[in-house]
Design a protein around this motif. Structure first.
Motif, mmCIF file in Angstrom:
data_model
loop_
_atom_site.group_PDB
_atom_site.id
_atom_site.type_symbol
_atom_site.label_atom_id
_atom_site.label_comp_id
_atom_site.label_asym_id
_atom_site.label_seq_id
_atom_site.Cartn_x
_atom_site.Cartn_y
_atom_site.Cartn_z
ATOM 1 N N ARG A 12 7.216 -7.071 2.949
ATOM 2 C CA ARG A 12 8.015 -8.008 4.195
ATOM 3 C C ARG A 12 7.496 -8.047 5.465
ATOM 4 N N ILE A 13 6.098 -7.509 5.871
ATOM 5 C CA ILE A 13 5.730 -7.571 7.241
ATOM 6 C C ILE A 13 4.340 -8.048 7.129
ATOM 7 N N PRO A 14 3.821 -8.631 8.269
ATOM 8 C CA PRO A 14 2.445 -8.892 8.091
ATOM 9 C C PRO A 14 1.564 -8.128 7.505
ATOM 10 N N ASP A 15 0.440 -8.605 7.452
ATOM 11 C CA ASP A 15 -0.857 -7.715 7.121
ATOM 12 C C ASP A 15 -1.318 -6.926 8.408
ATOM 13 N N GLY A 16 -2.118 -6.054 8.203
ATOM 14 C CA GLY A 16 -2.712 -5.353 9.142
ATOM 15 C C GLY A 16 -1.916 -4.386 9.728
ATOM 16 N N ILE A 17 -0.609 -3.842 9.473
ATOM 17 C CA ILE A 17 0.235 -3.054 10.069
ATOM 18 C C ILE A 17 0.109 -1.609 9.371
ATOM 19 N N ARG A 18 -0.156 -0.730 9.929
ATOM 20 C CA ARG A 18 -0.209 0.450 9.430
ATOM 21 C C ARG A 18 1.353 1.202 9.571
ATOM 22 N N THR A 52 3.512 0.619 18.703
ATOM 23 C CA THR A 52 3.908 1.390 17.562
ATOM 24 C C THR A 52 5.514 1.217 17.708
ATOM 25 N N LEU A 53 5.886 0.585 16.526
ATOM 26 C CA LEU A 53 7.449 0.271 16.613
ATOM 27 C C LEU A 53 7.985 1.471 15.804
ATOM 28 N N ASN A 54 8.975 2.115 16.330
ATOM 29 C CA ASN A 54 9.845 2.993 15.487
ATOM 30 C C ASN A 54 11.429 2.628 15.467
ATOM 31 N N THR A 55 11.976 2.799 14.117
ATOM 32 C CA THR A 55 13.234 2.498 14.035
ATOM 33 C C THR A 55 13.794 3.325 12.993
ATOM 34 N N GLU A 56 15.214 3.856 13.061
ATOM 35 C CA GLU A 56 15.524 4.777 12.092
ATOM 36 C C GLU A 56 17.112 4.230 11.704
ATOM 37 N N PHE A 57 17.298 4.708 10.436
ATOM 38 C CA PHE A 57 18.411 4.340 9.787
ATOM 39 C C PHE A 57 18.992 5.424 8.924
ATOM 40 N N ARG A 58 20.039 5.178 8.315
ATOM 41 C CA ARG A 58 20.507 6.092 7.250
ATOM 42 C C ARG A 58 20.875 5.510 6.277
ATOM 43 N N ILE A 59 20.637 6.364 4.905
ATOM 44 C CA ILE A 59 21.036 6.048 3.563
ATOM 45 C C ILE A 59 22.021 6.931 3.003
ATOM 46 N N ASP A 60 23.373 6.716 2.851
ATOM 47 C CA ASP A 60 24.189 7.456 1.884
ATOM 48 C C ASP A 60 24.040 7.229 0.474
ATOM 49 N N TYR A 73 5.278 9.554 4.516
ATOM 50 C CA TYR A 73 4.263 8.931 3.560
ATOM 51 C C TYR A 73 3.556 7.611 4.221
ATOM 52 N N THR A 74 2.116 7.628 4.231
ATOM 53 C CA THR A 74 1.712 6.438 4.413
ATOM 54 C C THR A 74 0.457 6.073 3.458
ATOM 55 N N ASP A 75 -0.320 4.859 3.775
ATOM 56 C CA ASP A 75 -1.111 4.511 2.834
ATOM 57 C C ASP A 75 -2.326 4.239 3.598
ATOM 58 N N GLU A 76 -3.612 5.161 3.594
ATOM 59 C CA GLU A 76 -4.475 4.843 4.654
ATOM 60 C C GLU A 76 -5.443 3.839 4.204
ATOM 61 N N ASN A 77 -5.207 3.123 3.090
ATOM 62 C CA ASN A 77 -5.688 1.918 2.716
ATOM 63 C C ASN A 77 -5.368 0.634 3.352
ATOM 64 N N LEU A 78 -4.179 0.597 3.897
ATOM 65 C CA LEU A 78 -3.454 -0.555 4.553
ATOM 66 C C LEU A 78 -3.773 -0.682 5.743
ATOM 67 N N ASN A 119 -2.618 -3.366 16.282
ATOM 68 C CA ASN A 119 -3.448 -3.711 17.352
ATOM 69 C C ASN A 119 -3.028 -5.063 17.720
ATOM 70 N N THR A 120 -2.250 -5.720 16.913
ATOM 71 C CA THR A 120 -2.362 -7.348 17.058
ATOM 72 C C THR A 120 -0.791 -7.544 17.071
ATOM 73 N N LEU A 121 -0.304 -8.647 17.659
ATOM 74 C CA LEU A 121 1.140 -9.160 17.820
ATOM 75 C C LEU A 121 1.172 -10.287 16.734
ATOM 76 N N ASN A 122 2.161 -10.281 16.151
ATOM 77 C CA ASN A 122 2.510 -11.539 14.855
ATOM 78 C C ASN A 122 3.502 -12.234 15.217
ATOM 79 N N PRO A 123 3.867 -13.633 14.764
ATOM 80 C CA PRO A 123 5.150 -14.194 14.602
ATOM 81 C C PRO A 123 5.803 -13.493 13.669
#
Ligand SMILES: [Zn+2]
Length: 129
Positions: A103-109, A5-13, A124-129, A42-46
């Protein structure tokens, strides 16, 4: 099953107004949006920057929305000029999710969490992805 599980945060003004809102949110005002991107796999990607499959995805692909509007992000922008939907935090989270998935590989929730103020946020998430 292995799970990363990757987590990153940023701010937008940025500034916005919510079209059709009967009240103060209908007037132009600004927020320092706090945005958290969570990418679970569940997998790692290039990636574009690392050819071997050793990452869920590149952090910079998760952070595109934090870039200056003149560099393709949403920072220091008038959001209503960039999108064609009412700029509620809910819709912004959905938009950032949709644009990030491209912008990211398939299979990432992916989960996008946006704080409009320090004590009010949407996830927000999309359970179909
Ligand atoms: Zn607002």
């Amino acid at each position: 099953m292995p799970t990363w599980t990757l987590n990153t945060e940023f701010r937008i003004d940025s500034a916005h107004s919510i079209d059709g809102y009967d009240g103060k949110c209908g007037r132009v005002h600004g927020h320092t949006y706090r945005v958290r991107m969570t990418a679970k796999s569940n997998t790692l990607n290039p990636s574009k920057y690392l050819k071997s499959p050793d990452m869920v995805c590149d952090f910079r692909e998760l952070k595109w929305a934090g870039k200056d509007v003149e560099k393709g992000g949403l920072d220091h922008a008038y959001l209503n000029d960039l999108v064609d939907f009412p700029t509620s935090a809910e819709r912004l989270a959905e938009y950032i999710h949709q644009e990030t998935v491209k912008r990211i590989p398939d299979g990432i929730r992916l989960t996008v969490t946006i704080w409009e103020t320090p004590d009010s946020w949407v996830e927000y998430t999309d359970e179909n992805l």
